[in-house]
Motif scaffolding. Structure first.
Motif, PDB file in Angstrom:
ATOM      1  N   THR A  65       0.803  -1.224   0.000  1.00  0.00           N
ATOM      2  CA  THR A  65       0.000   0.000   0.000  1.00  0.00           C
ATOM      3  C   THR A  65       0.836   1.273   0.000  1.00  0.00           C
ATOM      4  OG1 THR A  65      -0.094   0.097   2.415  1.00  0.00           O
ATOM      5  CG2 THR A  65      -1.802  -1.193   1.286  1.00  0.00           C
ATOM      6  N   GLY A  66       2.107   1.159   0.382  1.00  0.00           N
ATOM      7  CA  GLY A  66       2.949   2.343   0.477  1.00  0.00           C
ATOM      8  C   GLY A  66       2.721   3.109   1.771  1.00  0.00           C
ATOM      9  N   GLN A  67       1.816   2.620   2.606  1.00  0.00           N
ATOM     10  CA  GLN A  67       1.489   3.280   3.864  1.00  0.00           C
ATOM     11  C   GLN A  67       2.648   3.144   4.856  1.00  0.00           C
ATOM     12  OE1 GLN A  67      -1.853   1.477   5.780  1.00  0.00           O
ATOM     13  NE2 GLN A  67      -2.133   3.174   7.218  1.00  0.00           N
ATOM     14  N   LYS A  68       2.908   4.236   5.626  1.00  0.00           N
ATOM     15  CA  LYS A  68       3.955   4.195   6.630  1.00  0.00           C
ATOM     16  C   LYS A  68       3.529   3.292   7.787  1.00  0.00           C
ATOM     17  CE  LYS A  68       6.084   8.629   5.770  1.00  0.00           C
ATOM     18  NZ  LYS A  68       6.502   9.914   6.353  1.00  0.00           N
ATOM     19  N   VAL A  69       4.504   2.508   8.284  1.00  0.00           N
ATOM     20  CA  VAL A  69       4.246   1.578   9.379  1.00  0.00           C
ATOM     21  C   VAL A  69       5.380   1.709  10.384  1.00  0.00           C
ATOM     22  CG1 VAL A  69       3.985  -0.869   9.976  1.00  0.00           C
ATOM     23  CG2 VAL A  69       3.132  -0.031   7.797  1.00  0.00           C
ATOM     24  N   GLU A  70       5.038   1.753  11.672  1.00  0.00           N
ATOM     25  CA  GLU A  70       6.058   1.772  12.718  1.00  0.00           C
ATOM     26  C   GLU A  70       6.470   0.335  13.015  1.00  0.00           C
ATOM     27  OE1 GLU A  70       7.698   4.290  14.227  1.00  0.00           O
ATOM     28  OE2 GLU A  70       6.690   5.562  12.756  1.00  0.00           O
ATOM     29  N   VAL A  71       7.755   0.040  12.869  1.00  0.00           N
ATOM     30  CA  VAL A  71       8.287  -1.289  13.153  1.00  0.00           C
ATOM     31  C   VAL A  71       8.907  -1.236  14.542  1.00  0.00           C
ATOM     32  CG1 VAL A  71       9.894  -3.080  12.418  1.00  0.00           C
ATOM     33  CG2 VAL A  71       8.718  -1.675  10.706  1.00  0.00           C
ATOM     34  N   GLU A  72       8.442  -2.117  15.421  1.00  0.00           N
ATOM     35  CA  GLU A  72       8.926  -2.128  16.802  1.00  0.00           C
ATOM     36  C   GLU A  72      10.357  -2.653  16.879  1.00  0.00           C
ATOM     37  OE1 GLU A  72       6.278  -4.338  19.295  1.00  0.00           O
ATOM     38  OE2 GLU A  72       4.531  -3.181  18.669  1.00  0.00           O
ATOM     39  N   SER A  73      11.045  -2.307  17.960  1.00  0.00           N
ATOM     40  CA  SER A  73      12.384  -2.844  18.173  1.00  0.00           C
ATOM     41  C   SER A  73      12.285  -4.344  18.367  1.00  0.00           C
ATOM     42  CB  SER A  73      13.044  -2.181  19.382  1.00  0.00           C
ATOM     43  OG  SER A  73      12.294  -2.442  20.546  1.00  0.00           O
ATOM     44  N   LYS A  74      13.355  -5.049  18.052  1.00  0.00           N
ATOM     45  CA  LYS A  74      13.320  -6.507  18.151  1.00  0.00           C
ATOM     46  C   LYS A  74      14.700  -7.062  18.394  1.00  0.00           C
ATOM     47  CE  LYS A  74      13.094  -6.439  13.161  1.00  0.00           C
ATOM     48  NZ  LYS A  74      12.193  -6.625  12.052  1.00  0.00           N
ATOM     49  N   ARG A  75      14.724  -8.280  18.880  1.00  0.00           N
ATOM     50  CA  ARG A  75      15.963  -9.022  19.105  1.00  0.00           C
ATOM     51  C   ARG A  75      15.894 -10.267  18.235  1.00  0.00           C
ATOM     52  NH1 ARG A  75      16.409  -9.974  25.354  1.00  0.00           N
ATOM     53  NH2 ARG A  75      18.075 -11.208  24.524  1.00  0.00           N
ATOM     54  N   LEU A  76      16.942 -10.477  17.442  1.00  0.00           N
ATOM     55  CA  LEU A  76      16.951 -11.614  16.529  1.00  0.00           C
ATOM     56  C   LEU A  76      18.233 -12.433  16.715  1.00  0.00           C
ATOM     57  CD1 LEU A  76      15.709  -9.839  13.288  1.00  0.00           C
ATOM     58  CD2 LEU A  76      14.393 -11.313  14.788  1.00  0.00           C
ATOM     59  N   PRO A  77      18.134 -13.760  16.585  1.00  0.00           N
ATOM     60  CA  PRO A  77      19.328 -14.590  16.683  1.00  0.00           C
ATOM     61  C   PRO A  77      20.187 -14.432  15.429  1.00  0.00           C
ATOM     62  CG  PRO A  77      17.437 -15.941  16.136  1.00  0.00           C
ATOM     63  CD  PRO A  77      16.928 -14.552  16.371  1.00  0.00           C
ATOM     64  N   PHE A  78      21.494 -14.544  15.615  1.00  0.00           N
ATOM     65  CA  PHE A  78      22.443 -14.413  14.521  1.00  0.00           C
ATOM     66  C   PHE A  78      23.468 -15.527  14.653  1.00  0.00           C
ATOM     67  CE2 PHE A  78      26.427 -12.666  12.807  1.00  0.00           C
ATOM     68  CZ  PHE A  78      26.021 -12.353  11.525  1.00  0.00           C
ATOM     69  N   PHE A  79      23.736 -16.230  13.562  1.00  0.00           N
ATOM     70  CA  PHE A  79      24.719 -17.314  13.556  1.00  0.00           C
ATOM     71  C   PHE A  79      25.875 -16.935  12.658  1.00  0.00           C
ATOM     72  CE2 PHE A  79      26.422 -21.111  11.388  1.00  0.00           C
ATOM     73  CZ  PHE A  79      26.955 -21.769  12.493  1.00  0.00           C
ATOM     74  N   ARG A  80      27.076 -17.189  13.148  1.00  0.00           N
ATOM     75  CA  ARG A  80      28.270 -16.966  12.335  1.00  0.00           C
ATOM     76  C   ARG A  80      29.050 -18.274  12.287  1.00  0.00           C
ATOM     77  NH1 ARG A  80      32.647 -12.091  12.576  1.00  0.00           N
ATOM     78  NH2 ARG A  80      33.735 -12.758  10.714  1.00  0.00           N
ATOM     79  N   ALA A  81      29.260 -18.790  11.096  1.00  0.00           N
ATOM     80  CA  ALA A  81      29.966 -20.060  10.915  1.00  0.00           C
ATOM     81  C   ALA A  81      31.424 -19.921  11.315  1.00  0.00           C
ATOM     82  CB  ALA A  81      29.863 -20.517   9.467  1.00  0.00           C
TER      83      ALA A  81
END
Length: 91
Positions: A65-81
């Protein structure tokens, strides 16, 4: 390989019951999750490391839609080989 395949493989390779292998795998995964939840990083030498990255809130845009949306802060897992895993896969 999914979790149930890992349990079956562990059971067959170590000659332990499926229930015991399930307990081992679940204990391993639960301890990794709890460490990450507490802010620690998990490092398995020769395989890789896991950590949690925190991302702040930002203003995004709905692609449909092109509508502005507020994205909340988040914590995500990250893997490094790890180096050994990378070399193993590329040899």
């Amino acid at each position: 390989m999914n979790k149930s395949e890992l349990i079956k493989s562990l059971s067959e390779q170590t000659n332990i019951s499926i229930d015991e292998a399930t307990l081992v795998v679940n204990t391993f995964v639960d301890n990794m999750k709890n460490a990450l939840l507490e802010g620690d990083h998990v490092e398995i030498r020769g395989f890789g490391s896991f950590k949690v990255k925190e991302y702040g809130a930002y203003a995004g845009r709905n692609p449909r839609t092109g509508q502005k949306v507020e994205v909340e802060s988040k914590r995500l897992p990250f893997f490094r080989a790890g180096k050994e895993l990378k070399e193993f896969l590329n040899d």
